[in-house]
Design a protein around this motif. Structure first.
Motif, PDB file in Angstrom:
ATOM      1  N   ASN A 160       2.190  10.330  -6.078  1.00 56.42           N
ATOM      2  CA  ASN A 160       3.196   9.417  -6.794  1.00 56.42           C
ATOM      3  C   ASN A 160       3.662  10.388  -7.788  1.00 56.42           C
ATOM      4  O   ASN A 160       3.348  11.202  -8.518  1.00 56.42           O
ATOM      5  CB  ASN A 160       2.765   8.178  -7.366  1.00 56.42           C
ATOM      6  CG  ASN A 160       3.736   7.421  -7.781  1.00 56.42           C
ATOM      7  OD1 ASN A 160       4.711   7.827  -8.482  1.00 56.42           O
ATOM      8  ND2 ASN A 160       3.676   6.103  -7.867  1.00 56.42           N
ATOM      9  N   LYS A 161       5.038  10.653  -7.549  1.00 57.04           N
ATOM     10  CA  LYS A 161       5.832  11.519  -8.633  1.00 57.04           C
ATOM     11  C   LYS A 161       5.515  11.226  -9.951  1.00 57.04           C
ATOM     12  O   LYS A 161       5.415  11.910 -11.032  1.00 57.04           O
ATOM     13  CB  LYS A 161       7.437  11.596  -8.428  1.00 57.04           C
ATOM     14  CG  LYS A 161       7.528  12.207  -7.051  1.00 57.04           C
ATOM     15  CD  LYS A 161       8.822  11.952  -6.441  1.00 57.04           C
ATOM     16  CE  LYS A 161       9.115  12.586  -5.080  1.00 57.04           C
ATOM     17  NZ  LYS A 161       9.459  11.401  -4.027  1.00 57.04           N
ATOM     18  N   TRP A 162       5.754   9.832 -10.271  1.00 56.68           N
ATOM     19  CA  TRP A 162       5.847   9.507 -11.645  1.00 56.68           C
ATOM     20  C   TRP A 162       4.163   9.738 -12.475  1.00 56.68           C
ATOM     21  O   TRP A 162       3.748  10.354 -13.295  1.00 56.68           O
ATOM     22  CB  TRP A 162       5.661   8.035 -11.904  1.00 56.68           C
ATOM     23  CG  TRP A 162       7.050   7.193 -11.455  1.00 56.68           C
ATOM     24  CD1 TRP A 162       7.073   6.167 -10.538  1.00 56.68           C
ATOM     25  CD2 TRP A 162       8.362   7.481 -12.189  1.00 56.68           C
ATOM     26  NE1 TRP A 162       8.480   5.987 -10.342  1.00 56.68           N
ATOM     27  CE2 TRP A 162       9.090   6.805 -11.325  1.00 56.68           C
ATOM     28  CE3 TRP A 162       8.724   8.417 -13.098  1.00 56.68           C
ATOM     29  CZ2 TRP A 162      10.618   6.700 -11.514  1.00 56.68           C
ATOM     30  CZ3 TRP A 162       9.955   8.317 -13.180  1.00 56.68           C
ATOM     31  CH2 TRP A 162      10.969   7.529 -12.392  1.00 56.68           C
ATOM     32  N   ALA A 163       3.202   9.496 -11.283  1.00 57.60           N
ATOM     33  CA  ALA A 163       1.828   9.724 -11.919  1.00 57.60           C
ATOM     34  C   ALA A 163       1.632  11.157 -12.036  1.00 57.60           C
ATOM     35  O   ALA A 163       0.884  11.760 -12.916  1.00 57.60           O
ATOM     36  CB  ALA A 163       0.803   9.229 -10.740  1.00 57.60           C
ATOM     37  N   VAL A 184      12.394   1.869  -4.346  1.00 55.06           N
ATOM     38  CA  VAL A 184      13.053   2.679  -3.492  1.00 55.06           C
ATOM     39  C   VAL A 184      12.018   3.034  -2.650  1.00 55.06           C
ATOM     40  O   VAL A 184      11.030   3.433  -2.967  1.00 55.06           O
ATOM     41  CB  VAL A 184      13.728   3.657  -4.164  1.00 55.06           C
ATOM     42  CG1 VAL A 184      14.708   4.594  -3.215  1.00 55.06           C
ATOM     43  CG2 VAL A 184      14.689   3.303  -5.095  1.00 55.06           C
ATOM     44  N   ASP A 185      12.305   3.356  -1.155  1.00 57.02           N
ATOM     45  CA  ASP A 185      11.415   4.133  -0.500  1.00 57.02           C
ATOM     46  C   ASP A 185      11.267   5.213  -0.996  1.00 57.02           C
ATOM     47  O   ASP A 185      12.324   6.067  -1.177  1.00 57.02           O
ATOM     48  CB  ASP A 185      12.033   3.945   1.199  1.00 57.02           C
ATOM     49  CG  ASP A 185      11.764   2.894   1.869  1.00 57.02           C
ATOM     50  OD1 ASP A 185      11.103   1.838   1.164  1.00 57.02           O
ATOM     51  OD2 ASP A 185      12.761   2.355   2.489  1.00 57.02           O
ATOM     52  N   PRO A 186       9.849   5.721  -0.860  1.00 52.82           N
ATOM     53  CA  PRO A 186       9.643   7.329  -1.458  1.00 52.82           C
ATOM     54  C   PRO A 186      10.407   8.126  -0.486  1.00 52.82           C
ATOM     55  O   PRO A 186      10.242   8.239   0.740  1.00 52.82           O
ATOM     56  CB  PRO A 186       7.989   7.498  -1.157  1.00 52.82           C
ATOM     57  CG  PRO A 186       7.587   6.187  -0.921  1.00 52.82           C
ATOM     58  CD  PRO A 186       8.794   5.248  -0.236  1.00 52.82           C
ATOM     59  N   LEU A 187      11.153   9.146  -1.034  1.00 52.53           N
ATOM     60  CA  LEU A 187      11.999  10.264  -0.554  1.00 52.53           C
ATOM     61  C   LEU A 187      10.974  11.382   0.130  1.00 52.53           C
ATOM     62  O   LEU A 187      11.179  11.874   1.464  1.00 52.53           O
ATOM     63  CB  LEU A 187      13.020  10.705  -1.491  1.00 52.53           C
ATOM     64  CG  LEU A 187      14.199   9.463  -1.595  1.00 52.53           C
ATOM     65  CD1 LEU A 187      14.993  10.116  -2.706  1.00 52.53           C
ATOM     66  CD2 LEU A 187      14.943   9.444  -0.503  1.00 52.53           C
ATOM     67  N   ALA A 188      10.092  11.632  -0.743  1.00 57.96           N
ATOM     68  CA  ALA A 188       9.311  13.093  -0.231  1.00 57.96           C
ATOM     69  C   ALA A 188       7.997  12.969  -0.754  1.00 57.96           C
ATOM     70  O   ALA A 188       7.699  12.092  -1.833  1.00 57.96           O
ATOM     71  CB  ALA A 188      10.054  14.186  -0.637  1.00 57.96           C
ATOM     72  N   TYR A 241       0.810  -1.163   0.223  1.00 57.26           N
ATOM     73  CA  TYR A 241      -0.025  -0.041  -0.091  1.00 57.26           C
ATOM     74  C   TYR A 241       0.889   1.185  -0.258  1.00 57.26           C
ATOM     75  O   TYR A 241       0.466   2.316   0.152  1.00 57.26           O
ATOM     76  CB  TYR A 241      -0.978  -0.202   1.165  1.00 57.26           C
ATOM     77  CG  TYR A 241      -2.192  -0.909   0.935  1.00 57.26           C
ATOM     78  CD1 TYR A 241      -3.397  -0.453   0.418  1.00 57.26           C
ATOM     79  CD2 TYR A 241      -2.134  -2.322   1.123  1.00 57.26           C
ATOM     80  CE1 TYR A 241      -4.477  -1.064   0.377  1.00 57.26           C
ATOM     81  CE2 TYR A 241      -3.232  -3.008   0.898  1.00 57.26           C
ATOM     82  CZ  TYR A 241      -4.394  -2.511   0.441  1.00 57.26           C
ATOM     83  OH  TYR A 241      -5.531  -3.347   0.169  1.00 57.26           O
ATOM     84  N   SER A 242       2.109   1.158   0.015  1.00 55.52           N
ATOM     85  CA  SER A 242       3.038   2.343  -0.173  1.00 55.52           C
ATOM     86  C   SER A 242       3.047   2.715  -1.553  1.00 55.52           C
ATOM     87  O   SER A 242       2.934   2.097  -2.580  1.00 55.52           O
ATOM     88  CB  SER A 242       4.460   2.114   0.404  1.00 55.52           C
ATOM     89  OG  SER A 242       5.146   1.228  -0.435  1.00 55.52           O
TER      90      SER A 242
END
Lengths: 127, 371
Positions: B153-156, A55-59, A48-49
């Protein structure tokens, strides 16, 4: 109910569109319910992340977006409105004749000056 | 629809007691179900054909496991999408995230309503048909923006912003390239536009051959529409090799399926509009489809229309698997610096032609030379 039905104009050309959109929406929601009823449901923190290629999301992703997108949006409003104005003119083009043609050349000419201005100012560059 | 209901009540004796509105409503629901079934079937079969075409172009076999030659692959895909978990990422904006696929699905499906499939086969013959398609195709932008932003999400986010910028940029050339057909017919109704291309010249009544400028605007429209529906030379919002899938990266199961279905739905709507506005729509060469008996006229014109539309879809798939993806700056330059000025000058050319030659096309002039 009967009173309401009297007020609905079934001969309205937009009524079939309404019926069709409702049916499309009902089908779409129905398929999601079907999916929730039949699909698995297992909780997993990692699953669910946010996906960022492993990679773990940075920000968080709620960052500022480049100003170029807003410029494009503003230009779009101008030119789309212009296209909107051109449609009634196109329908009546035959009956307006030379008068309509000259009017539209003036209108489009002014907008073309705007496009050239945006171009020269660099609003259309994507760097 | 109401006239049809009244004639149905008169034709079938035991319907006498049923009010007109009820029959009309049932008819509308039936029509809607048929159109929806057609759209879903096209979207399913279209995905299979796309993969088969991709296989042929890349010298491989393509799907060949489910059913003979893999023809049932799309059913298996559909069932699989429904049976997958419908998950929402923990950090997503839940209501917006869940709403976005519906916008995209309903928006792409709304375009099917005004597609003139045959002489009398149209769900709603609006007097603003072309305008309506332009309007509802913008609903997809809202869905894409919502999906990109709410996924967190950055890609999205990047894919959604790119998608919105691209679709709105290309909507202007699309709208301007359709105007020549409207000018020739003097109407926005798609049925009127198709009828204006009829006549006994066969293919020479088509707007495509009306004059050099309409011929050019067909290609302008086709290019811009390819970009507006995110087909491959312009598939930057998805760009699986750089954005991993763009705005729909966080979606799974049937919600992802809606984005996918909408893409094929848009493809058909674009092909149908191209057919109706430039390629003569349902007009049968050397026949007046309206004068044939109702059932034969409709069946033949439906076949002609679908044949043309599916050919256009195949050409779109061919382009999609032949050309490499372009860069974002090239994409924006193509729209704002080339397509928009070109469509304006093209429009000028068409209106000058119609003024000078009093609305006559080249085939009509040649025909009048021979008496």
């Amino acid at each position: 109910m009967a009173g309401f039905i009297e007020t609905v104009r079934f001969s309205d050309p937009y009524f079939p569109i309404f019926v069709l959109l409702v049916i499309a929406l009902v089908t779409a929601v129905g398929m999601v319910f079907l999916s929730q009823a039949t699909g698995p449901r297992k909780y997993d923190k990692i699953k669910y992340s946010v996906y960022e290629c492993g990679v773990d999301p940075l920000a968080p992703a709620s960052e500022r977006v480049s100003v170029k997108f807003y410029l494009i949006a503003i230009l779009f409003i101008l030119f789309d409105l212009e296209a909107t104005f051109l449609y009634p003119w196109a329908v009546l083009f035959r009956s307006l004749g030379l008068f309509g043609f000259i009017e539209m050349i003036i209108f489009v000419g002014i907008l073309m000056v705007g496009l050239v201005y945006a171009w020269k100012k660099g609003a259309l560059e994507w760097q | 629809m109401e006239a049809l209901a009244i004639s149905l009540i008169k034709a079938v004796p035991f319907l006498g007691a049923v009010p007109v509105w009820a029959v009309a409503l049932v008819l509308m629901v039936a029509v809607a179900a048929v159109v929806l079934a057609f759209a879903l079937t096209f979207e399913g079969v279209g995905s299979l054909v796309l993969r088969k075409v991709a296989g042929d172009i890349q010298v491989r076999i393509g799907p060949n496991r489910v059913g003979p030659n893999g023809v049932l692959q799309f059913l298996a895909d559909g069932v699989k999408l429904i049976l997958k978990e419908d998950l929402t990422p923990a950090s997503a904006d839940r209501p917006l995230f869940k709403m976005a696929p519906y916008f995209v699905f309903v928006g792409s499906f709304a375009g099917f309503v005004v597609v003139p499939f045959g002489v009398g086969l149209i769900a709603a013959d609006l007097n603003i048909g072309v305008y309506y398609v332009m309007a509802v195709s913008s609903l997809v932008v809202i869905g894409i923006l919502l999906a990109g932003w709410s996924s967190n999400n950055k890609w999205a986010l990047l894919g959604g912003m790119r998608g919105a910028a691209q679709i709105i940029s290309y909507e202007i050339p699309v709208g301007l390239a359709l105007i020549p057909a409207v000018m020739i017919a003097g109407s926005l109704s798609l049925q009127d536009i198709v009828r204006s291309q009829g006549g006994l010249w066969g293919i020479f009544g088509w707007n495509l051959f009306h004059n050099p400028f309409t011929f050019f605007s067909f290609f302008l429209y086709f290019t811009a529409a390819q970009a507006e529906t995110n087909q491959t030379p312009f598939d930057l919002p998805e760009a699986e090799s750089e954005l991993v899938s763009g705005y729909n990266v966080e979606y799974s199961g049937i919600r992802f399926g809606y984005f996918f279905l909408a893409e094929f739905g848009d493809m058909f709507v674009v092909a149908a509009l191209t057919t109706a506005l430039f390629l003569g729509g349902w007009n049968i060469p050397f026949f007046h489809a309206e004068t044939l008996p109702w059932i034969w006229g409709n069946l033949l014109s439906l076949g002609v229309f679908l044949g043309k539309a599916f050919t256009i879809v195949l050409i779109m798939m061919w382009v999609r698997w032949t050309l490499p993806r372009i860069r974002v700056d090239q994409l924006m330059r193509l729209s704002w610096k080339y397509l928009i000025p070109l469509t304006f000058f093209n429009l000028l050319g068409v209106s000058l032609w119609l003024l000078v030659f009093n609305g006559k096309g080249i085939p009509a002039m040649i025909a009048s030379l021979f008496g």
